[in-house]
Motif scaffolding. Structure first.
Motif, PDB file in Angstrom:
ATOM      1  N   ALA A 100      48.271  48.174  41.851  1.00 18.01           N
ATOM      2  CA  ALA A 100      48.864  47.607  40.683  1.00 18.01           C
ATOM      3  C   ALA A 100      48.612  47.715  39.566  1.00 18.01           C
ATOM      4  CB  ALA A 100      48.580  45.980  41.109  1.00 18.01           C
ATOM      5  N   ASP A 101      48.182  49.112  39.234  1.00 13.81           N
ATOM      6  CA  ASP A 101      47.764  49.539  38.006  1.00 13.81           C
ATOM      7  C   ASP A 101      48.594  50.506  37.289  1.00 13.81           C
ATOM      8  OD1 ASP A 101      47.220  51.837  39.381  1.00 13.81           O
ATOM      9  OD2 ASP A 101      45.122  51.994  39.088  1.00 13.81           O
ATOM     10  N   PRO A 182      43.771  47.155  37.562  1.00 19.15           N
ATOM     11  CA  PRO A 182      44.765  46.467  38.384  1.00 19.15           C
ATOM     12  C   PRO A 182      45.155  45.080  37.738  1.00 19.15           C
ATOM     13  CG  PRO A 182      43.204  47.294  39.834  1.00 19.15           C
ATOM     14  CD  PRO A 182      42.737  47.520  38.537  1.00 19.15           C
ATOM     15  N   TYR A 183      46.396  44.748  37.687  1.00 16.50           N
ATOM     16  CA  TYR A 183      46.804  43.579  37.211  1.00 16.50           C
ATOM     17  C   TYR A 183      48.323  42.954  37.864  1.00 16.50           C
ATOM     18  CZ  TYR A 183      47.590  39.575  33.546  1.00 16.50           C
ATOM     19  OH  TYR A 183      47.518  38.407  33.452  1.00 16.50           O
ATOM     20  N   ALA A 184      48.349  42.600  38.851  1.00 15.81           N
ATOM     21  CA  ALA A 184      49.618  42.115  39.655  1.00 15.81           C
ATOM     22  C   ALA A 184      50.380  41.285  38.888  1.00 15.81           C
ATOM     23  CB  ALA A 184      49.046  41.554  40.868  1.00 15.81           C
ATOM     24  N   ARG A 492      42.799  39.181  39.364  1.00 15.45           N
ATOM     25  CA  ARG A 492      43.826  39.814  38.598  1.00 15.45           C
ATOM     26  C   ARG A 492      44.456  40.975  39.506  1.00 15.45           C
ATOM     27  NH1 ARG A 492      43.532  41.165  32.169  1.00 15.45           N
ATOM     28  NH2 ARG A 492      44.271  39.100  31.487  1.00 15.45           N
ATOM     29  N   ALA A 493      43.651  41.490  40.353  1.00 13.27           N
ATOM     30  CA  ALA A 493      43.974  42.632  41.216  1.00 13.27           C
ATOM     31  C   ALA A 493      44.562  42.235  42.596  1.00 13.27           C
ATOM     32  CB  ALA A 493      42.766  43.752  41.470  1.00 13.27           C
ATOM     33  N   VAL A 494      44.672  40.982  42.942  1.00 15.78           N
ATOM     34  CA  VAL A 494      45.175  40.660  43.926  1.00 15.78           C
ATOM     35  C   VAL A 494      46.742  40.487  44.059  1.00 15.78           C
ATOM     36  CG1 VAL A 494      45.293  38.635  45.888  1.00 15.78           C
ATOM     37  CG2 VAL A 494      43.137  39.142  44.585  1.00 15.78           C
ATOM     38  N   GLU A 495      47.096  41.470  44.986  1.00 13.65           N
ATOM     39  CA  GLU A 495      48.623  41.616  44.925  1.00 13.65           C
ATOM     40  C   GLU A 495      49.453  40.503  45.701  1.00 13.65           C
ATOM     41  OE1 GLU A 495      52.139  44.957  46.182  1.00 13.65           O
ATOM     42  OE2 GLU A 495      49.901  45.380  45.777  1.00 13.65           O
ATOM     43  N   ALA A 502      45.049  31.483  44.641  1.00 21.21           N
ATOM     44  CA  ALA A 502      43.944  31.067  45.127  1.00 21.21           C
ATOM     45  C   ALA A 502      42.603  31.445  44.534  1.00 21.21           C
ATOM     46  CB  ALA A 502      43.900  30.937  46.851  1.00 21.21           C
ATOM     47  N   ALA A 503      42.711  32.896  44.243  1.00 24.35           N
ATOM     48  CA  ALA A 503      41.669  33.339  43.525  1.00 24.35           C
ATOM     49  C   ALA A 503      41.523  32.823  42.095  1.00 24.35           C
ATOM     50  CB  ALA A 503      41.880  34.826  43.633  1.00 24.35           C
ATOM     51  N   MET A 504      42.697  32.731  41.590  1.00 26.98           N
ATOM     52  CA  MET A 504      42.587  32.317  40.210  1.00 26.98           C
ATOM     53  C   MET A 504      42.023  30.746  40.142  1.00 26.98           C
ATOM     54  SD  MET A 504      43.582  34.075  37.758  1.00 26.98           S
ATOM     55  CE  MET A 504      44.188  35.812  37.501  1.00 26.98           C
ATOM     56  N   HIS A 505      42.247  29.872  41.161  1.00 21.65           N
ATOM     57  CA  HIS A 505      41.795  28.582  41.303  1.00 21.65           C
ATOM     58  C   HIS A 505      40.152  28.655  41.367  1.00 21.65           C
ATOM     59  CE1 HIS A 505      41.103  24.502  41.928  1.00 21.65           C
ATOM     60  NE2 HIS A 505      40.641  24.849  43.060  1.00 21.65           N
ATOM     61  N   GLU A 506      39.750  29.742  42.153  1.00 21.53           N
ATOM     62  CA  GLU A 506      38.350  29.960  42.257  1.00 21.53           C
ATOM     63  C   GLU A 506      37.571  30.067  41.022  1.00 21.53           C
ATOM     64  OE1 GLU A 506      37.465  32.714  45.438  1.00 21.53           O
ATOM     65  OE2 GLU A 506      38.430  31.482  46.947  1.00 21.53           O
ATOM     66  N   CYS A 507      38.166  31.032  40.132  1.00 23.80           N
ATOM     67  CA  CYS A 507      37.641  31.063  38.932  1.00 23.80           C
ATOM     68  C   CYS A 507      37.632  29.703  38.001  1.00 23.80           C
ATOM     69  CB  CYS A 507      38.731  32.251  38.203  1.00 23.80           C
ATOM     70  SG  CYS A 507      38.570  33.876  38.908  1.00 23.80           S
ATOM     71  N   ASP A 508      38.798  29.291  38.168  1.00 22.34           N
ATOM     72  CA  ASP A 508      38.911  27.689  37.384  1.00 22.34           C
ATOM     73  C   ASP A 508      37.845  26.829  37.606  1.00 22.34           C
ATOM     74  OD1 ASP A 508      40.061  25.861  35.790  1.00 22.34           O
ATOM     75  OD2 ASP A 508      41.461  25.266  37.179  1.00 22.34           O
ATOM     76  N   ALA A 509      37.502  26.772  39.190  1.00 24.21           N
ATOM     77  CA  ALA A 509      36.344  25.745  39.655  1.00 24.21           C
ATOM     78  C   ALA A 509      34.908  26.262  39.024  1.00 24.21           C
ATOM     79  CB  ALA A 509      36.720  25.835  41.083  1.00 24.21           C
TER      80      ALA A 509
END
Length: 553
Positions: A100-101, A182-184, A492-495, A502-509
């Motif tokens: 994804a890059d 990578p940035y999906a 950002r790299a999770v395709e 879900a990964a973004m929400h973990e960052c948010d929390a």
């Protein structure tokens, strides 16, 4: 709107076949407006704005500029809020490599600029390079950061290179982009008008200022004359547009000095759409009727736009300032605010209490993630623990100045000051002109300030990365956390779409646990249209879709 906008993951080209076929028939604004009654066409839509920062991609720093540019330029992709999907626009299909890059966009071959020249892959290479190259004009673009993830960005910005090494155009309809990581979610970035194509050779050096006043784009409307700074921007339908031609003959963006003046013009019928003063929101909704389709589409008798914006207002804490360096003080300041009362009395229902920095209309938003519930007792306990116990007079020896934009109404902030006073904090409002306010943000010459964030594209990353990543120029809290930086880059790299959300929400929390900001409210559009507007949609990104509406003339 309470449910999240679902987003389809357009990563592999095969997933786009159906959408591409539909786009080829109807244009990238398909599904974004209603039908046209027999005999109803033409006319000019008058739309009230504040003076925009500009009307071409290098200068899109506010929603007023975006509203104009959205009509003039078509980027690679579009986010369609009615179908809740990313859809083709200048790009019919796109795909990425496994990491994804590296992204490849396959362009349509029937689009032209308003001067008749053809839109090709080189038009995107030129436009994106122009945006980032500091020699384009005297003042480098403040929105070039949209391309900061593209390989070669740093060298181009610093002047060490004159070409954007991450961009290439193997042929007229193939545009390749190599990223530095990578940035999906990259196709969502490509939906921003900031990343529109530009005719080769235009809008740089000696030609910049002439082009900035009368940009040549590739959208459904073209400039009619020059932008009259501080007065108006006039557009007309572009006959050579590749998609469906607009049903209206043109648009007139009129600059008003304040919201009340513009709204009075709507009531008088001399302006077709403008913002509603917050203290008249409830009355306007009752008088003109709520817009349809969740508050986004105006028709006669349904003229008040109430739909949620992709916007969060928040307090930003300067975490390096000794006064609010302790997270418990920041948490206490947040918990002491009665958001519900402010939204009811000040915004009259045009705003709702925010409990997440990511607004509800974006996938991954989870109400309750941030400590924003009104709890005066807990706020007092946290201040006690942080070393600010209440004295015999109830005061805590903690004095806070709330920095705000001098152009904004103080009513809301006065309510916050009252709430803080109730827990023993000595607070005051420091109104500063916007330019000076920005200087204070960057220099760190403040403790607490009011700020708002509109989404450039409808993904959680567009809130989390700019506001909290240590290297971001929009990180006004001066928050620097190595773990957060690692988490956001990994997310950002999770395709896979679901896993990435879900990964973004973990960052948010995680950011919420450290409280570098305090979400205050999510806003509704709070705009009103006249009864002559039919099937007139305004998106959650505050973009008027004039190309699909019609007027009674």
């Amino acid at each position: 709107m309470t449910e999240n906008l679902e987003r389809r993951q357009f990563v592999k080209a095969g997933a786009l076949a159906t959408a591409a076929a539909a786009a080829a028939l109807a244009g990238c604004r398909q599904g974004q407006g209603g039908g046209q009654s027999a005999g109803q066409s033409g006319g000019t839509l008058s739309y009230g704005i504040q003076n925009p920062t500009g009307v071409e991609p290098c200068t899109l720093e506010d929603e007023n500029a975006m509203a104009v540019c959205y009509q003039l330029f078509d980027p690679l992709t579009r986010y369609d809020p009615t179908t809740k999907e990313l859809v083709p626009c200048m790009a019919l299909t796109w795909e990425c490599n496994d990491a994804a890059d590296e992204w490849t966009f396959h362009l349509r071959d029937d689009a032209t600029f308003h001067d008749g020249s053809k839109v090709t892959a080189k038009s995107f290479v030129y436009g994106w390079t122009r945006l980032v190259d500091p020699s384009t004009t005297d003042t480098p673009s403040a929105v070039a950061y949209h391309l900061s993830m593209v390989d070669g960005y740093d060298d181009l910005v610093s002047g060490e290179a004159v070409e954007f090494t991450g961009l290439s155009a193997p042929d007229d309809t193939t545009f390749k982009v190599r990223l530095s990581a990578p940035y999906a979610d990259f196709p969502f970035v490509c939906s921003a008008c900031t990343l529109a194509p530009i005719p080769e050779g235009r809008g740089r050096g000696d030609d910049y200022h002439a082009y900035a006043m009368a940009p040549v784009g590739n959208g459904p409307f073209k400039m009619k004359g020059e932008w009259k700074d501080g007065q108006f921007v006039e557009l007309e339908s572009y006959e050579g547009y590749w998609g469906d031609k607009p049903k209206v003959a043109g648009m007139l963006f009129t600059v008003y000095r304040d919201t009340l003046t513009a709204y009075k013009e709507v009531e008088a019928g001399s302006c077709d759409c403008a913002n509603v003063p917050l203290n008249q929101a409830s009355q306007s909704k009752e008088r003109y009727g709520e817009a349809e389709d969740g508050g986004y589409v105006a028709n006669p008798g349904h003229q008040y736009f109430s739909g949620e914006m992709l916007y969060t207002q928040y307090l930003v804490f300067n975490v390096e300032d000794p006064l609010v360096k302790d997270v418990r003080v920041r948490q206490a300041l947040s918990l002491a605010i009665n958001r519900e009362a402010i939204c009811t009395t000040v915004y009259q229902g045009a705003g709702t209490p925010a409990t997440d920095i990511v607004p509800p209309a974006i996938a991954g938003s989870t109400p309750g993630t941030w400590q924003c519930s009104f709890d005066r007792e807990k706020a007092g306990q946290l201040l006690d623990e942080a070393g600010y116990p209440a004295g015999a007079d109830g005061r805590r020896g903690l004095a806070v100045k709330l920095m705000t934009n001098a152009a904004n109404d103080k009513t809301e902030y006065e309510a916050m000051i009252s709430d803080w006073d109730a827990v023993g904090i000595d607070a005051s409002i420091d109104q500063v002109e916007y330019a000076a306010m920005l200087d204070k943000y960057y220099s760190g010459d403040f403790s607490v300030a009011a700020r708002g964030w509109y989404a450039d594209y409808p993904i959680a990353d567009n809130y989390l990365y700019p506001l909290f990543y240590s290297g971001s120029s929009d990180n006004m809290s001066h928050f620097k956390d190595e773990r957060f930086d690692e988490m956001i880059m990994a997310a950002r790299a999770v395709e896979d779409e679901e896993k990435r959300v879900a990964a973004m929400h973990e960052c948010d929390a995680y950011a919420a646990s450290l409280m570098p900001v305090a979400p205050l409210n999510w806003r509704g559009l709070a705009k009103c249209a006249t009864a002559r507007c039919h099937d007139f949609r305004i998106t959650p990104q505050i973009l008027p879709q004039a190309s699909t509406m019609w007027l009674e003339v």
